[in-house]
Design a protein around this motif. Structure first.
Motif, PDB file in Angstrom:
ATOM      1  N   SER A 312       0.820  -1.205   0.000  1.00  0.00           N
ATOM      2  CA  SER A 312       0.000   0.000   0.000  1.00  0.00           C
ATOM      3  C   SER A 312       0.858   1.259   0.000  1.00  0.00           C
ATOM      4  O   SER A 312       0.624   2.184  -0.797  1.00  0.00           O
ATOM      5  N   LEU A 315       2.708   1.677  -3.424  1.00  0.00           N
ATOM      6  CA  LEU A 315       1.837   2.154  -4.496  1.00  0.00           C
ATOM      7  C   LEU A 315       1.518   3.638  -4.341  1.00  0.00           C
ATOM      8  O   LEU A 315       1.470   4.378  -5.331  1.00  0.00           O
ATOM      9  N   SER A 316       1.310   4.080  -3.115  1.00  0.00           N
ATOM     10  CA  SER A 316       1.002   5.501  -2.893  1.00  0.00           C
ATOM     11  C   SER A 316       2.202   6.379  -3.225  1.00  0.00           C
ATOM     12  O   SER A 316       2.051   7.430  -3.871  1.00  0.00           O
ATOM     13  N   SER A 319       2.523   6.462  -7.018  1.00  0.00           N
ATOM     14  CA  SER A 319       1.465   7.222  -7.664  1.00  0.00           C
ATOM     15  C   SER A 319       1.687   8.725  -7.538  1.00  0.00           C
ATOM     16  O   SER A 319       1.493   9.475  -8.499  1.00  0.00           O
ATOM     17  N   SER A 349      -1.488   6.935   2.862  1.00  0.00           N
ATOM     18  CA  SER A 349      -1.540   5.477   2.912  1.00  0.00           C
ATOM     19  C   SER A 349      -1.705   4.971   4.339  1.00  0.00           C
ATOM     20  O   SER A 349      -2.559   4.133   4.627  1.00  0.00           O
ATOM     21  N   GLN A 353      -4.719   2.833   6.145  1.00  0.00           N
ATOM     22  CA  GLN A 353      -4.432   1.472   6.612  1.00  0.00           C
ATOM     23  C   GLN A 353      -4.952   1.309   8.033  1.00  0.00           C
ATOM     24  O   GLN A 353      -5.459   0.252   8.418  1.00  0.00           O
ATOM     25  N   LEU A 369      -4.967   7.415  -8.546  1.00  0.00           N
ATOM     26  CA  LEU A 369      -4.599   6.084  -8.054  1.00  0.00           C
ATOM     27  C   LEU A 369      -4.230   6.115  -6.576  1.00  0.00           C
ATOM     28  O   LEU A 369      -4.406   5.116  -5.874  1.00  0.00           O
ATOM     29  N   THR A 370      -3.711   7.247  -6.089  1.00  0.00           N
ATOM     30  CA  THR A 370      -3.470   7.376  -4.647  1.00  0.00           C
ATOM     31  C   THR A 370      -4.792   7.324  -3.891  1.00  0.00           C
ATOM     32  O   THR A 370      -4.905   6.680  -2.846  1.00  0.00           O
ATOM     33  N   VAL A 373      -5.909   3.722  -3.784  1.00  0.00           N
ATOM     34  CA  VAL A 373      -5.195   2.960  -2.755  1.00  0.00           C
ATOM     35  C   VAL A 373      -5.819   3.221  -1.388  1.00  0.00           C
ATOM     36  O   VAL A 373      -6.035   2.300  -0.590  1.00  0.00           O
ATOM     37  N   SER A 374      -6.137   4.485  -1.120  1.00  0.00           N
ATOM     38  CA  SER A 374      -6.770   4.824   0.163  1.00  0.00           C
ATOM     39  C   SER A 374      -8.134   4.154   0.295  1.00  0.00           C
ATOM     40  O   SER A 374      -8.492   3.645   1.362  1.00  0.00           O
ATOM     41  N   VAL A 376      -9.124   1.319  -1.184  1.00  0.00           N
ATOM     42  CA  VAL A 376      -8.922  -0.123  -1.008  1.00  0.00           C
ATOM     43  C   VAL A 376      -8.457  -0.428   0.407  1.00  0.00           C
ATOM     44  O   VAL A 376      -8.890  -1.418   1.022  1.00  0.00           O
ATOM     45  N   ASN A 377      -7.570   0.422   0.953  1.00  0.00           N
ATOM     46  CA  ASN A 377      -7.142   0.237   2.343  1.00  0.00           C
ATOM     47  C   ASN A 377      -8.340   0.180   3.283  1.00  0.00           C
ATOM     48  O   ASN A 377      -8.419  -0.671   4.179  1.00  0.00           O
TER      49      ASN A 377
END
Length: 574
Positions: A312, A315-316, A319, A349, A353, A369-370, A373-374, A376-377
């Motif tokens: 995670s 990826l952040s 991005s 991120s 999380q 995309l950042t 990611v947030s 999906v976390n």
């Protein structure tokens, strides 16, 4: 990257001893600190009418948890709606409307701290110190108490764990999962408050305000400004910032949160606040081994969460700093240049999380995309997770993985010698389906009625704004895409419903499942038993987590952040 590595090293270095200490606190065994804390705890137990050595069944424990939440809800809601008439209001802040007060109360009661108000302008010092900071202290401890009770249930109850007998059978309605009031009081006094005192002192040292005086009045430097003077709001900011970070609370004294120099004045304060976000959740994972006596199980949980966390964060950082959209100067809007893109990406991120939700930049301005990611976390909701509730959600994934892996390998699904059967699977299925039903249902209704939506971008990013708000509420995170006009009755009431729907079933149902498993006859573990304390099972668990998230939410992720990213890259390519 160096800051991320240093953060990980310090989390392990501090989390391991804190976890061992927390395990001792939750076990209730005699400690050297009893002489210091015992005289404070005994009058509290007497006032509550409880004896800490007397345990509770899972129903009694869950009932005490729900009752305490109900009483706090009534008191705090009234404080918010009457703050103009109460003391400690030197700035003359007016009362909150009933719907904004309802949302704020539910938000902080559920350890979410989603804010549809600006703290420095719409809350008095009394409201901040009691309704806000008070709930920020107690609600994470409630989550930790619930997961401790669940672990006791999985391993046979408090007496079995104290005797070191591992899992022993007992009727579900009789098994002792601990004393709720003792768990909350001991953890608050012996762990959370001392840690908050230390962090508050460190932040005050870095320049975060800590005062009860009214804020000063300044004259604008710009002579052409429309106003001749500006009142700078202060207050006991440092204690609130300390507990908001340590308690996986989020929110902020000021509307823009930790992007405001008064909340986060220096690079060191920024690192201290980032460290605080993960410190207690990581300590809870280190608590598992000494608390349950199963080191391999604790290592498996830590390794699984760490792997997801590293991906995670990576990826952040990519991005924000190295992707095709990183060169777009428009993405610097809402970011503090004194901190930099990497610090903003790391915070974004880490804060999702963990169920923290505080920000040091505006997430609405991050790369698409950042933002994904947030999201999906928060949809996974167990990459460290909030204080207690993150591990509780992990246990749900663990039980599902045991059941599915058992079916795939032709073995009877068992966890620690207890079979996972129809009744447990039905409850797990309710939890799995509950998340998309609530989040996607409210998202669809809000997007279908433009008068309710209030988003600042009607395109792909507008979908992300609405979806993110409900994901954040359900995950009890609290962060948001702040281009959304959420200070309306619809958003206040609907988010209050989603906040409660994401908190209470996720804490109570796993406790019920643990008690149901404890009531079953234990089968001795042998060569045919599914091994859950191995890297192979950890990878299986991660795979199941990813599959569940993609199956349920891939369509809205494609319509929102992924389409937003593709549109932006196409624009940059011209």
């Amino acid at each position: 990257m160096a800051e991320s590595l240093l953060l990980l090293i310090l989390l392990i270095a501090l989390g391991w001893p804190f976890g061992r200490y927390l395990a001792a606190v939750m076990r209730g065994a005699p400690m050297r600190s009893d002489a210091l804390f015992g005289w404070i705890e005994r009058p509290i137990y007497a006032a509550l009418g409880t004896r800490p050595q007397v345990g509770m069944s899972w129903r009694g424990y869950a009932g005490a948890f729900l009752l305490s939440n109900l009483l706090l809800a009534i008191v705090v809601w009234l404080i918010f709606m009457t703050q103009a008439w109460l003391p400690l209001n030197p700035d003359g802040v007016p009362n909150m409307s009933w719907d904004l007060a309802l949302h704020t109360m539910v938000s902080f009661l559920t350890n979410t701290n989603q804010q549809h108000y600006s703290g420095q302008a719409q809350l008095s010092y009394l409201s901040q110190m009691t309704g806000i900071v008070g709930l920020q202290v107690i609600t994470p401890v409630m989550g930790l108490a619930m997961v401790a009770a669940t672990l006791r249930g999985l391993f046979g109850g408090r007496q079995a764990m104290d005797r070191g007998e591992g899992v022993t059978a007992a009727p579900a309605d009789v098994i002792d999962v601990g004393n709720y009031w003792a768990d909350v009081v001991r953890t608050t006094l012996r762990f959370v408050l001392p840690l908050c005192l230390v962090w508050s002192a460190l932040l005050t040292w870095q320049g975060v305000p800590a005062t009860l005086a009214a804020g000063p009045v300044a004259t604008p430097i710009e002579a052409t400004a429309e106003f001749k003077e500006q009142k700078i709001p202060l207050g006991p900011v440092a204690p609130m910032v300390a507990i908001k970070q340590l308690g996986s609370n989020g929110g902020g004294w000021y509307g823009p949160n930790s992007s405001v120099p008064l909340e986060n004045p220096t690079p060191l304060s920024n690192f201290l606040e980032t460290l605080a976000i993960c410190l207690i959740p990581v300590s809870i994972i280190f608590m598992i081994a000494p608390f349950t006596g199963r080191r391999k199980f604790g290592a498996m949980v830590f390794g699984t969460m760490l792997a997801m966390s590293v991906v995670s964060v990576g990826l952040s950082l990519w991005s924000e700093g190295h992707s095709a959209t990183a060169a777009d100067i428009a993405l610097m809007e809402g970011k503090e240049v004194r901190l930099g893109a990497d610090a903003s990406a790391l915070w974004a991120s880490v804060t999702t999380q963990v169920n923290n939700g505080s920000v040091n930049s505006m997430l609405d301005s991050t790369a698409p995309l950042t933002g994904m990611v947030s999201m999906v976390n928060m949809l996974i909701n167990s990459i460290w997770g909030g204080v207690g509730c993150g591990l509780q959600q992990f246990i749900v994934y663990l039980l599902l993985s045991v059941f599915l892996a058992g079916l795939m390998t032709g073995r009877t699904p068992e966890l620690f010698g207890r079979k996972i059967e129809g009744p447990e699977v039905k409850l797990l299925a309710i939890l799995v389906l509950w998340q998309p039903l609530v989040i996607l249902g409210f998202t669809a209704v809000t997007l279908a009625v433009p008068s309710l939506t209030g988003n600042s971008n009607p395109g792909f990013h507008g979908i992300s704004q609405v979806f993110y708000e409900y994901v954040s509420a359900f995950a009890n995170n609290g962060s948001g895409f702040e281009g959304l006009g959420d200070a309306t009755m619809w958003w206040n009431v609907s988010c209050a419903i989603v906040l409660a729907a994401g908190r209470f079933p996720a804490l109570v149902i796993p406790l019920a499942i643990a008690a149901m498993l404890a009531a079953k006859r234990r089968a001795p573990e042998g060569s045919g038993t599914l091994a859950v304390e191995t890297p192979t099972f950890a990878l299986t668990l991660i795979g199941i987590v990813i599959i569940l998230t993609l199956l349920q939410f891939m369509p809205v992720l494609v319509l929102g952040p992924i389409a937003d990213h593709l549109a932006l890259t196409q624009l940059l390519a011209r």
